[in-house]
Scaffold this motif. Structure first.
Motif, PDB file in Angstrom:
ATOM      1  N   LEU A 100       0.838  -1.191   0.000  1.00  0.00           N
ATOM      2  CA  LEU A 100       0.000   0.000   0.000  1.00  0.00           C
ATOM      3  C   LEU A 100       0.881   1.252   0.000  1.00  0.00           C
ATOM      4  N   THR A 101       0.412   2.285  -0.666  1.00  0.00           N
ATOM      5  CA  THR A 101       1.129   3.563  -0.684  1.00  0.00           C
ATOM      6  C   THR A 101       0.574   4.463   0.419  1.00  0.00           C
ATOM      7  N   HIS A 102       1.400   4.769   1.416  1.00  0.00           N
ATOM      8  CA  HIS A 102       0.945   5.540   2.570  1.00  0.00           C
ATOM      9  C   HIS A 102       1.223   7.032   2.370  1.00  0.00           C
ATOM     10  N   GLN A 103       0.313   7.850   2.890  1.00  0.00           N
ATOM     11  CA  GLN A 103       0.437   9.302   2.775  1.00  0.00           C
ATOM     12  C   GLN A 103       0.139   9.938   4.130  1.00  0.00           C
ATOM     13  N   THR A 104       0.984  10.871   4.531  1.00  0.00           N
ATOM     14  CA  THR A 104       0.760  11.617   5.767  1.00  0.00           C
ATOM     15  C   THR A 104      -0.161  12.797   5.485  1.00  0.00           C
ATOM     16  N   GLU A 105      -1.263  12.858   6.213  1.00  0.00           N
ATOM     17  CA  GLU A 105      -2.252  13.904   5.994  1.00  0.00           C
ATOM     18  C   GLU A 105      -2.219  14.896   7.153  1.00  0.00           C
ATOM     19  N   PRO A 106      -2.629  16.166   6.918  1.00  0.00           N
ATOM     20  CA  PRO A 106      -2.607  17.173   7.987  1.00  0.00           C
ATOM     21  C   PRO A 106      -3.706  16.990   9.023  1.00  0.00           C
ATOM     22  N   GLY A 107      -4.736  16.228   8.711  1.00  0.00           N
ATOM     23  CA  GLY A 107      -5.855  16.072   9.633  1.00  0.00           C
ATOM     24  C   GLY A 107      -5.613  15.013  10.687  1.00  0.00           C
ATOM     25  N   GLU A 108      -6.708  14.478  11.205  1.00  0.00           N
ATOM     26  CA  GLU A 108      -6.641  13.510  12.302  1.00  0.00           C
ATOM     27  C   GLU A 108      -6.131  12.157  11.857  1.00  0.00           C
ATOM     28  N   TYR A 109      -6.382  11.799  10.604  1.00  0.00           N
ATOM     29  CA  TYR A 109      -6.021  10.466  10.118  1.00  0.00           C
ATOM     30  C   TYR A 109      -5.027  10.571   8.973  1.00  0.00           C
ATOM     31  N   ASP A 110      -4.139   9.580   8.893  1.00  0.00           N
ATOM     32  CA  ASP A 110      -3.297   9.411   7.714  1.00  0.00           C
ATOM     33  C   ASP A 110      -4.037   8.506   6.722  1.00  0.00           C
ATOM     34  N   ALA A 111      -3.463   8.350   5.530  1.00  0.00           N
ATOM     35  CA  ALA A 111      -4.184   7.625   4.479  1.00  0.00           C
ATOM     36  C   ALA A 111      -3.247   6.684   3.735  1.00  0.00           C
ATOM     37  N   TYR A 171      -4.278   2.492  -2.834  1.00  0.00           N
ATOM     38  CA  TYR A 171      -3.873   1.367  -3.673  1.00  0.00           C
ATOM     39  C   TYR A 171      -4.642   1.461  -4.987  1.00  0.00           C
ATOM     40  N   ARG A 172      -3.923   1.393  -6.090  1.00  0.00           N
ATOM     41  CA  ARG A 172      -4.551   1.542  -7.413  1.00  0.00           C
ATOM     42  C   ARG A 172      -4.643   0.189  -8.110  1.00  0.00           C
ATOM     43  N   PHE A 173      -5.842  -0.137  -8.563  1.00  0.00           N
ATOM     44  CA  PHE A 173      -6.066  -1.321  -9.379  1.00  0.00           C
ATOM     45  C   PHE A 173      -5.987  -0.903 -10.848  1.00  0.00           C
ATOM     46  N   GLY A 174      -4.808  -0.657 -11.338  1.00  0.00           N
ATOM     47  CA  GLY A 174      -4.669  -0.165 -12.704  1.00  0.00           C
ATOM     48  C   GLY A 174      -5.253   1.237 -12.829  1.00  0.00           C
ATOM     49  N   GLU A 175      -5.847   1.494 -13.967  1.00  0.00           N
ATOM     50  CA  GLU A 175      -6.418   2.810 -14.230  1.00  0.00           C
ATOM     51  C   GLU A 175      -7.902   2.898 -13.906  1.00  0.00           C
ATOM     52  N   TRP A 176      -8.539   1.781 -13.541  1.00  0.00           N
ATOM     53  CA  TRP A 176      -9.994   1.776 -13.428  1.00  0.00           C
ATOM     54  C   TRP A 176     -10.487   1.826 -11.985  1.00  0.00           C
ATOM     55  N   GLY A 177      -9.658   1.544 -10.979  1.00  0.00           N
ATOM     56  CA  GLY A 177     -10.173   1.480  -9.610  1.00  0.00           C
ATOM     57  C   GLY A 177      -9.122   1.809  -8.571  1.00  0.00           C
ATOM     58  N   ARG A 178      -9.593   2.178  -7.369  1.00  0.00           N
ATOM     59  CA  ARG A 178      -8.690   2.487  -6.248  1.00  0.00           C
ATOM     60  C   ARG A 178      -9.311   2.010  -4.947  1.00  0.00           C
ATOM     61  N   LEU A 179      -8.440   1.805  -3.959  1.00  0.00           N
ATOM     62  CA  LEU A 179      -8.850   1.551  -2.587  1.00  0.00           C
ATOM     63  C   LEU A 179      -8.115   2.553  -1.709  1.00  0.00           C
ATOM     64  N   ILE A 180      -8.875   3.360  -0.954  1.00  0.00           N
ATOM     65  CA  ILE A 180      -8.306   4.406  -0.108  1.00  0.00           C
ATOM     66  C   ILE A 180      -8.733   4.138   1.328  1.00  0.00           C
ATOM     67  N   GLY A 181      -7.812   4.299   2.264  1.00  0.00           N
ATOM     68  CA  GLY A 181      -8.122   4.064   3.664  1.00  0.00           C
ATOM     69  C   GLY A 181      -7.651   5.198   4.550  1.00  0.00           C
ATOM     70  N   ASP A 196      -5.421   5.761  11.976  1.00  0.00           N
ATOM     71  CA  ASP A 196      -4.688   6.506  12.991  1.00  0.00           C
ATOM     72  C   ASP A 196      -3.230   6.046  12.974  1.00  0.00           C
ATOM     73  N   ASP A 197      -2.302   7.003  12.810  1.00  0.00           N
ATOM     74  CA  ASP A 197      -0.893   6.632  12.658  1.00  0.00           C
ATOM     75  C   ASP A 197      -0.325   6.006  13.922  1.00  0.00           C
ATOM     76  N   GLU A 198      -0.840   6.380  15.093  1.00  0.00           N
ATOM     77  CA  GLU A 198      -0.288   5.866  16.336  1.00  0.00           C
ATOM     78  C   GLU A 198      -0.787   4.452  16.638  1.00  0.00           C
ATOM     79  N   SER A 199      -2.081   4.229  16.552  1.00  0.00           N
ATOM     80  CA  SER A 199      -2.636   2.910  16.865  1.00  0.00           C
ATOM     81  C   SER A 199      -2.716   2.003  15.645  1.00  0.00           C
ATOM     82  N   ARG A 200      -2.616   2.579  14.419  1.00  0.00           N
ATOM     83  CA  ARG A 200      -2.719   1.860  13.156  1.00  0.00           C
ATOM     84  C   ARG A 200      -4.127   1.303  12.920  1.00  0.00           C
ATOM     85  N   LEU A 225     -12.620   3.516   1.339  1.00  0.00           N
ATOM     86  CA  LEU A 225     -13.318   3.968   0.138  1.00  0.00           C
ATOM     87  C   LEU A 225     -12.819   3.143  -1.043  1.00  0.00           C
ATOM     88  N   ALA A 226     -13.735   2.481  -1.714  1.00  0.00           N
ATOM     89  CA  ALA A 226     -13.424   1.715  -2.928  1.00  0.00           C
ATOM     90  C   ALA A 226     -14.115   2.385  -4.101  1.00  0.00           C
TER      91      ALA A 226
END
Length: 273
Positions: free
Chosen positions: A156-167, A170-180, A183-187, A193-194
């Protein structure tokens, strides 16, 4: 009456003794490169060998086939190895034939089993109140437990976000994604979102994988998606149609949105506003 006496001559020290001559041993001749080889041919053999090693490392060809082809190429450089070359060519042919036969039917999409037939298992204790009850590290294995596409096949490709949660994304080619969202501390996961284009072959199967991540073996999750999310219909009914729906399943909030032939399926924990 005189008896005839037969004299036997015994060998003396001076008599020559015939000994068998030892068979001469043939000297071992180390393999030698052919004298008629051109520099371009030798360079081509080594270049092709390097390319095959890279292809084998990537996983496009099996190591058995890669090493067999390289050995076959190397035998053509050695003087007097014509029979070895022919034997190596036969071995490569057998390996190619076995590989082709074993790959027949490998591109067929596996059948997605019904989760209602799976045995009941004890649900894990939620890692944090108000979350989805799963850790971010568990998402790939849970998603792939269900047979069929789409599958998570790399990290998975992780991204640090400015809000309460990180994200993570994961890309399924060009047609789909899975985003989560987690919490960075508790994981702990708090939202998933699919998304997928309606023309994508596996978009209609995303809800099965998503249900298994947050509610393994739950027939209620599958039924609520079809009844509440799609109004008793199927995803193909909403081509070129805008659609929205929300529903609750236990402590999880679900929503679906279809716009411009793209489906967005969300599930949030109870603490997510």
């Amino acid at each position: 009456m005189d008896q005839e006496v037969e004299w036997v001559e015994e060998p003396t020290e001076d008599s020559p003794v015939l000994e068998a001559e030892p068979t001469p041993e043939l000297p071992l001749v180390p393999p030698r490169f052919r004298k008629d080889l051109s520099v371009n041919y030798v360079g081509t053999v080594y270049l092709v060998s390097m390319i095959l090693l890279i292809v084998g490392a990537i996983g496009f060809l099996s190591w058995w086939l890669v090493l067999s082809i390289i050995f076959l190429l190397m035998t053509t450089l050695v003087e007097g190895w014509r029979r070895v070359t022919l034997g190596a060519a036969g071995a490569v042919g057998v390996i190619v034939l076995v590989t082709v036969l074993s790959s027949i039917g490998g591109d067929e999409q596996p059948t997605i089993p019904s989760l209602a037939s799976q045995p009941e298992v004890e649900q894990p204790i939620p890692p944090a109140a108000g979350s989805l009850g799963v850790y971010v590290e568990d998402v790939p294995d849970l998603w792939n437990t269900v047979d069929g596409l789409p599958r998570i096949q790399r990290g998975l490709t992780h991204q640090t976000e400015p809000g309460e949660y990180d994200a993570f994304v994961y890309r399924f080619g060009e047609w789909g994604r899975l985003i989560g969202a987690y919490d960075d501390e508790s994981r702990a996961m708090y939202g998933l979102l699919a998304t997928g284009q309606l023309s994508g072959a596996a978009t209609d199967s995303m809800y099965i994988h998503l249900c298994f991540v947050v509610a393994p073996y739950s027939q209620d999750c599958l039924d609520s998606y079809r009844e509440e999310g799609l109004g008793g219909g199927v995803l193909g009914d909403f081509v070129d149609v805008e659609h929205q729906a929300t529903w609750s399943l236990g402590e999880h909030q679900w929503s679906i949105e279809i716009e411009q032939n793209v489906m967005s399926l969300r599930v949030f924990g109870d603490d997510v506003p």
